[in-house]
Write an enzyme that holds these catalytic residues in place. Structure first.
Site, PDB file in Angstrom:
ATOM      1  N   GLY A  46      26.812 -24.008 -58.327  1.00 41.77           N
ATOM      2  CA  GLY A  46      28.355 -24.806 -57.457  1.00 41.77           C
ATOM      3  C   GLY A  46      27.662 -24.488 -56.080  1.00 41.77           C
ATOM      4  O   GLY A  46      26.931 -23.758 -55.815  1.00 41.77           O
ATOM      5  N   GLN A  51      28.481 -24.418 -46.886  1.00 43.27           N
ATOM      6  CA  GLN A  51      27.267 -23.647 -47.483  1.00 43.27           C
ATOM      7  C   GLN A  51      25.849 -24.463 -46.984  1.00 43.27           C
ATOM      8  O   GLN A  51      24.895 -23.930 -47.134  1.00 43.27           O
ATOM      9  CB  GLN A  51      27.100 -23.178 -48.918  1.00 43.27           C
ATOM     10  CG  GLN A  51      28.078 -22.240 -49.361  1.00 43.27           C
ATOM     11  CD  GLN A  51      27.853 -21.856 -50.728  1.00 43.27           C
ATOM     12  OE1 GLN A  51      28.411 -22.732 -51.624  1.00 43.27           O
ATOM     13  NE2 GLN A  51      27.170 -20.846 -51.110  1.00 43.27           N
ATOM     14  N   CYS A 105      26.225 -15.632 -55.428  1.00 40.40           N
ATOM     15  CA  CYS A 105      26.505 -16.665 -54.348  1.00 40.40           C
ATOM     16  C   CYS A 105      25.318 -16.948 -53.642  1.00 40.40           C
ATOM     17  O   CYS A 105      24.665 -15.976 -53.251  1.00 40.40           O
ATOM     18  CB  CYS A 105      27.757 -16.059 -53.454  1.00 40.40           C
ATOM     19  SG  CYS A 105      27.970 -17.465 -52.161  1.00 40.40           S
ATOM     20  N   LEU A 106      24.879 -18.203 -53.592  1.00 38.36           N
ATOM     21  CA  LEU A 106      23.928 -18.549 -52.770  1.00 38.36           C
ATOM     22  C   LEU A 106      23.786 -18.140 -51.655  1.00 38.36           C
ATOM     23  O   LEU A 106      22.695 -18.174 -50.888  1.00 38.36           O
ATOM     24  CB  LEU A 106      23.645 -19.987 -52.956  1.00 38.36           C
ATOM     25  CG  LEU A 106      23.238 -20.801 -54.171  1.00 38.36           C
ATOM     26  CD1 LEU A 106      23.185 -22.375 -54.218  1.00 38.36           C
ATOM     27  CD2 LEU A 106      21.958 -20.260 -55.006  1.00 38.36           C
ATOM     28  N   HIS A 148      35.248 -19.892 -57.134  1.00 30.97           N
ATOM     29  CA  HIS A 148      34.619 -19.346 -56.144  1.00 30.97           C
ATOM     30  C   HIS A 148      34.433 -20.461 -55.091  1.00 30.97           C
ATOM     31  O   HIS A 148      34.525 -19.967 -54.033  1.00 30.97           O
ATOM     32  CB  HIS A 148      33.432 -18.977 -56.977  1.00 30.97           C
ATOM     33  CG  HIS A 148      32.077 -18.532 -56.167  1.00 30.97           C
ATOM     34  ND1 HIS A 148      31.517 -17.171 -56.264  1.00 30.97           N
ATOM     35  CD2 HIS A 148      31.478 -19.237 -54.982  1.00 30.97           C
ATOM     36  CE1 HIS A 148      30.804 -17.145 -55.260  1.00 30.97           C
ATOM     37  NE2 HIS A 148      30.526 -18.316 -54.796  1.00 30.97           N
ATOM     38  N   GLU A 149      34.248 -21.651 -55.644  1.00 31.04           N
ATOM     39  CA  GLU A 149      33.621 -22.640 -54.632  1.00 31.04           C
ATOM     40  C   GLU A 149      35.235 -23.252 -53.821  1.00 31.04           C
ATOM     41  O   GLU A 149      34.922 -23.313 -52.517  1.00 31.04           O
ATOM     42  CB  GLU A 149      33.207 -23.918 -55.372  1.00 31.04           C
ATOM     43  CG  GLU A 149      32.066 -23.892 -56.228  1.00 31.04           C
ATOM     44  CD  GLU A 149      30.859 -23.069 -55.426  1.00 31.04           C
ATOM     45  OE1 GLU A 149      30.731 -23.022 -54.157  1.00 31.04           O
ATOM     46  OE2 GLU A 149      30.251 -22.235 -56.238  1.00 31.04           O
ATOM     47  N   HIS A 152      35.395 -20.745 -51.055  1.00 25.74           N
ATOM     48  CA  HIS A 152      34.543 -21.100 -49.963  1.00 25.74           C
ATOM     49  C   HIS A 152      35.240 -22.222 -48.851  1.00 25.74           C
ATOM     50  O   HIS A 152      35.131 -21.789 -47.532  1.00 25.74           O
ATOM     51  CB  HIS A 152      33.126 -21.672 -50.282  1.00 25.74           C
ATOM     52  CG  HIS A 152      32.043 -21.018 -50.619  1.00 25.74           C
ATOM     53  ND1 HIS A 152      31.581 -20.018 -49.817  1.00 25.74           N
ATOM     54  CD2 HIS A 152      31.695 -20.549 -51.842  1.00 25.74           C
ATOM     55  CE1 HIS A 152      30.610 -19.366 -50.432  1.00 25.74           C
ATOM     56  NE2 HIS A 152      30.389 -19.579 -51.528  1.00 25.74           N
TER      57      HIS A 152
HETATM   58 ZN    ZN Z   1      29.219 -18.890 -53.038  1.00 22.99          ZN
END
Ligand code: ZN
Length: 190
Positions: A46, A51, A105-106, A148-149, A152
């Site tokens: 995701g 991001q 998380c990226l 999670h997204e 963000h």
């Molecule tokens: Zn993340």
């Protein structure tokens, strides 16, 4: 499509409440293409627009991508099945229960710890053409990933929801992240 750099923790954009998408135009489609390119290149399941440095309420998800890559017996080549989803202006309209599981998380390379999420969610969102859609997810990777997204998009990060704060701090420290900041104040959105 252009692969973009992933914004890492420490950049203030990750703590900003993002703005709603109003125009469903060519530039939105370009943003979504870039997000998919960047997510797949980094083997993520995701990705949220902040991001890649864009403070808008857009997220992409493909929870099948990691599990559906396999080597074809005959051609000996890697085959990939895609199940890509785009959620624009997503809102969780129902939630219940609780699950705890490991997340990464990226924007936090090499950090993994247990995070608390809702077990079941109903989400209202718009597709790439602005059409309103709904989805239900329960007790699976999709359910956790969407939460999670969406976080963000509100400037919230998985470090705000650890089930074991000591475990999280240890992981952050080992990966070279110092102390973490707080999320922004809640904003009501429709
Ligand atoms: Zn993340």
């Amino acid at each position: 499509m252009t692969k973009q750099d992933i914004v890492k923790y420490g950049d203030p954009i990750l703590r900003k409440f993002t703005s709603r998408v109003i125009k469903f135009d060519k530039s939105l489609r370009k943003l979504v293409e870039d997000m998919f390119e960047t997510m797949y290149a980094n083997e993520g399941v995701g990705l949220a627009a902040p991001q890649i440095g864009v403070s808008k309420r857009v997220l992409v998800v493909d929870v099948d991508y990691p599990s559906k890559r396999y080597i074809d017996e005959q051609t000996k080549k890697e085959v990939t099945t895609y199940n890509s989803m785009v959620l624009i202006n997503p809102v969780i309209i129902q939630k219940e229960g609780q699950i705890i599981s490991k997340e990464g998380c990226l924007s936090f390379p090499n950090v993994y710890f247990d995070v608390i999420r809702f077990k079941k969610i109903a989400v209202k969102y718009q597709d790439l053409f602005g059409k309103e859609r709904r989805l239900l997810a329960e007790d699976d990777l999709l359910c956790r990933c969407i939460q999670h997204e969406i976080d963000h998009l509100d400037g919230k990060l998985f470090v705000d929801k650890p089930s074991d704060e000591a475990e999280m701090k240890k992981n952050l420290q080992e990966a070279g992240f110092g102390s973490v900041s707080s999320p922004p104040p809640a904003v009501l959105i429709g």
